[in-house]
Design an enzyme around this catalytic site. Structure first.
Site, PDB file in Angstrom:
ATOM      1  CB  SER A 180      -0.725  -0.044   1.100  1.00 29.00           C
ATOM      2  OG  SER A 180      -0.243   0.031   2.332  1.00 29.00           O
ATOM      3  N   GLY A 181       1.983   1.378  -0.667  1.00 30.75           N
ATOM      4  CA  GLY A 181       2.874   2.351  -0.672  1.00 30.75           C
ATOM      5  C   GLY A 181       2.543   3.354  -1.975  1.00 30.75           C
ATOM      6  CE  LYS A 222       4.837  -7.808   6.794  1.00 36.42           C
ATOM      7  NZ  LYS A 222       5.978  -8.517   6.533  1.00 36.42           N
ATOM      8  CB  SER A 226       5.281   5.229   0.492  1.00 34.78           C
ATOM      9  OG  SER A 226       5.841   4.393  -0.620  1.00 34.78           O
ATOM     10  N   GLY A 239      12.756  13.633  -0.540  1.00 37.74           N
ATOM     11  CA  GLY A 239      11.609  14.077  -1.613  1.00 37.74           C
ATOM     12  C   GLY A 239      11.305  13.179  -2.726  1.00 37.74           C
ATOM     13  CD  GLU A 277      17.367  14.394  -0.926  1.00 40.73           C
ATOM     14  OE1 GLU A 277      16.507  14.726  -0.153  1.00 40.73           O
ATOM     15  OE2 GLU A 277      17.360  13.176  -1.760  1.00 40.73           O
ATOM     16  CG  ASP A 308       6.729 -10.428   3.738  1.00 46.69           C
ATOM     17  OD1 ASP A 308       7.953 -10.590   4.204  1.00 46.69           O
ATOM     18  OD2 ASP A 308       5.890 -10.160   4.450  1.00 46.69           O
ATOM     19  CG  HIS A 348      20.189   6.728   4.621  1.00 44.88           C
ATOM     20  ND1 HIS A 348      20.763   7.801   5.258  1.00 44.88           N
ATOM     21  CD2 HIS A 348      19.195   7.481   3.789  1.00 44.88           C
ATOM     22  CE1 HIS A 348      20.374   9.064   4.930  1.00 44.88           C
ATOM     23  NE2 HIS A 348      19.618   8.840   4.013  1.00 44.88           N
ATOM     24  NE  ARG A 390      20.586   8.304   0.117  1.00 46.36           N
ATOM     25  CZ  ARG A 390      19.264   8.261   0.072  1.00 46.36           C
ATOM     26  NH1 ARG A 390      18.908   7.287  -0.304  1.00 46.36           N
ATOM     27  NH2 ARG A 390      18.482   9.295   0.089  1.00 46.36           N
ATOM     28  CG  HIS A 394      17.325   4.054   3.165  1.00 47.49           C
ATOM     29  ND1 HIS A 394      16.810   4.609   3.612  1.00 47.49           N
ATOM     30  CD2 HIS A 394      17.552   4.883   1.760  1.00 47.49           C
ATOM     31  CE1 HIS A 394      16.068   5.593   3.192  1.00 47.49           C
ATOM     32  NE2 HIS A 394      16.745   5.932   2.112  1.00 47.49           N
ATOM     33  CD  GLU A 450      13.189  -0.587  -1.252  1.00 50.90           C
ATOM     34  OE1 GLU A 450      14.109  -1.086  -0.664  1.00 50.90           O
ATOM     35  OE2 GLU A 450      12.259   0.189  -0.337  1.00 50.90           O
ATOM     36  NE  ARG A 473      16.746   4.517  -3.222  1.00 55.59           N
ATOM     37  CZ  ARG A 473      16.494   5.880  -2.454  1.00 55.59           C
ATOM     38  NH1 ARG A 473      15.934   6.901  -3.047  1.00 55.59           N
ATOM     39  NH2 ARG A 473      16.732   5.802  -1.247  1.00 55.59           N
ATOM     40  CB  SER A 484      12.565   5.214  -3.947  1.00 54.80           C
ATOM     41  OG  SER A 484      12.865   6.181  -3.235  1.00 54.80           O
TER      42      SER A 484
END
Length: 525
Positions: A11-12, A33, A41, A47, A112, A206, A227, A273, A330, A354, A365, A370
């Site tokens: 549900s992201g 889940k 998310s 951002g 960033e 999962d 991260h 990163r 991350h 993802e 990434r 993302s």
């Protein structure tokens, strides 16, 4: 019986974008889940990257993405992502999505790591995911989109032709079976497999385990982004300190006041990163604590309200100007292999976000790509499914709950998490990877066993074993260091491994490993 045309697991942002694209055409069922708000998310502080600045270009964003991914990504797919992503963001702006603006009303574009231009849009300072999720939820139809919370999917169903046609799930009371013309995995990454992570605890790979057990191809499971800056108090990580803090001017210092990125990378604190994470990791390995010096940032509390609350909650006074940090898991660049619209190697099964290995992140990434990927692939898959059409299906049925004869799994989640960070963490080598792989293979588990009789907790530990095995096997086989995969015994990038994908698959109870020299995923029908 409720009608179901398409099931989305997760549900992201990718799931919600897909649901809102489909809702005028199909009945959509979203199964998650945890709760709708218990994913990555919703937690995202960073951002959405898009080349909207006056002097910015699509080409520049593509080049930054390729460089951050150490040229393992597919340039054509990345180019299409940035083009479509810019359009998606512009549409959200037109809809009135709550992006931050400057005092003159213009979109506020932040910087960033590894970006060459200010191109990061934020919402609520450091609450972008929460703001965008609320915006997307507000666009969904209650009549056409049904949510099932606290329901764990544990098996994908296939018909006699090998097409995915539904799934099985468990809530706390009963087991269900659903049928649908199309099943979409949007379950996120694997952060919960490590003891230190920025991810929500429910994010444990999962979807990758489900796809693997069903026979789908997975790739790049060795590429995991740690991260650099998680808030660390008394040896435990307590939450994410967004890269945007470094983008605003924060410095990385050790406990004797030395800038640890000095001489490591010309971009200093804004290096990719994996470089920053490795540097902090090595400082801590030699007994030094590491801090973000936020004293150069004016009005920190207004710019980063959720980080301020996080620090105060755990007894770290912002007024001191130093936030203790360490790296944590991350983002995984690998996952279920998909083509440019999200199709997997199993007909009827799709993956977005993802959980998917779409080819756009390469070996590491680029920051804030993302959420962009989730928006783009959710929209693209929606277009594809609308064009493709559906076959008639039945809804769902209750199954008898069988909690008898469950297999006793001889390890705890905590044990496998600690083994993952020790043996397949930020810095890897053959000895530790092989030790962990042998331990995994010694467990009394197979890829072919019925899960109907097991509890959710046992299934979760079983899925931990599968995903840990996929990561470890892949990390052992890639004999180079590239992006998020760092081998102490192979500390260089090898030209022979450039753009070479490790493909891993379940085949008749065995683990099958192969290679794609270039992106070959457009073959999926």
């Amino acid at each position: 019986m409720e009608k179901t045309d398409i099931i989305i697991v997760g549900s992201g942002i990718a799931a919600l974008q897909l649901a809102r694209r489909l809702q005028d055409h199909y009945y959509v069922r979203i199964i998650t889940k945890g709760s709708i708000h218990s994913g990555n998310s919703y937690l995202a502080q960073g951002g959405i990257a898009a080349p909207l600045g006056l002097n910015d270009t699509i080409r520049s964003h593509v080049e930054n993405t390729l460089e951050a991914g150490r040229f393992h990504g597919d340039e054509d797919l990345i180019h299409k992502l940035i083009i479509d992503g810019k359009r998606m963001v512009e549409m959200l702006v037109e809809e009135g999505a709550p992006f931050d603006r400057d005092v003159d009303g213009q979109l506020s574009l932040g910087m960033e790591g590894a970006h060459s231009h200010n191109r990061i849009l934020h919402g609520g300072g450091d609450q972008t995911g929460k703001y965008i999720m609320k915006h997307l939820l507000g666009t969904l139809s209650e009549e056409k989109v049904t949510f099932h919370e606290d329901e764990m999917v544990y098996e994908l169903l296939k018909d006699e032709r090998g097409r995915c046609c539904g799934l099985k799930s468990k809530d706390k009371r009963q087991t269900r079976m659903y049928h649908a013309s199309h099943v979409v995995l949007a379950t996120g990454g694997i952060g919960g497999l490590y003891p230190a992570t920025s991810n929500h605890p429910a994010v444990t790979g999962d979807g990758m385990a489900l796809a693997f057990l069903a026979g789908a191809e997975l790739a790049d499971m060795e590429f995991i982004q740690f991260h650099p800056t998680l808030l660390t108090v008394e040896g435990k990580t307590r939450g994410l300190i967004s890269e945007a803090v470094r983008g605003e001017g924060a410095l990385l210092l050790n406990d004797v006041g030395e800038r640890i990125m000095e001489g490591v990378d010309p971009l200093m604190e804004l290096a990719p990163r994996h470089i920053v994470a490795e540097c902090i990791f090595r400082e801590r390995e030699r007994g030094r604590d590491v801090y973000l010096d936020i004293s150069p940032i004016d009005d920190f509390e207004r710019k980063f309200p959720s980080i301020t609350r996080l620090c105060r909650k755990h007894g770290v006074p912002i007024e001191d100007g130093r936030i203790p940090v360490s790296p944590g898991c991350h983002f995984i660049m690998g996952g279920v292999v998909t083509d440019s619209v999200g199709r997997t190697s199993i007909p009827g099964l799709y993956a977005i976000g993802e959980v998917a290995c779409s080819g756009v992140h390469g070996a590491n990434r680029l920051a804030s790509n993302s959420l962009l990927e989730g928006l783009v692939y959710g929209d693209r898959l929606g277009d594809h499914l609308i064009e493709k059409g559906i076959s008639p299906t039945i809804g769902c049925a209750l199954m008898p709950v069988q909690e008898k004869n469950a297999l006793s799994i001889p390890y705890t989640e905590e044990e496998i998490k600690e083994r993952m960070i020790r043996h397949a963490g930020i810095i890897r080598d053959e000895e530790r990877l092989l030790s962990h792989l042998n331990w995994l293979k010694e467990q009394p588990l197979t890829f072919e066993r019925p899960l109907d009789c097991d509890s959710r907790e046992e299934i979760q530990r079983y899925f931990f074993w599968i995903v840990s095995l996929l990561v470890t096997e892949s990390a052992l086989r890639r004999t180079e260091s590239r992006g998020g995969h760092i081998r102490a015994d192979y500390p260089w990038e090898a030209e022979a491994w450039r753009k070479r994908k490790l493909i891993i698959q379940h085949n008749q109870g065995r683990l099958k490993v192969g290679y794609h020299e270039q992106n070959e995923t457009e073959i999926y029908a």
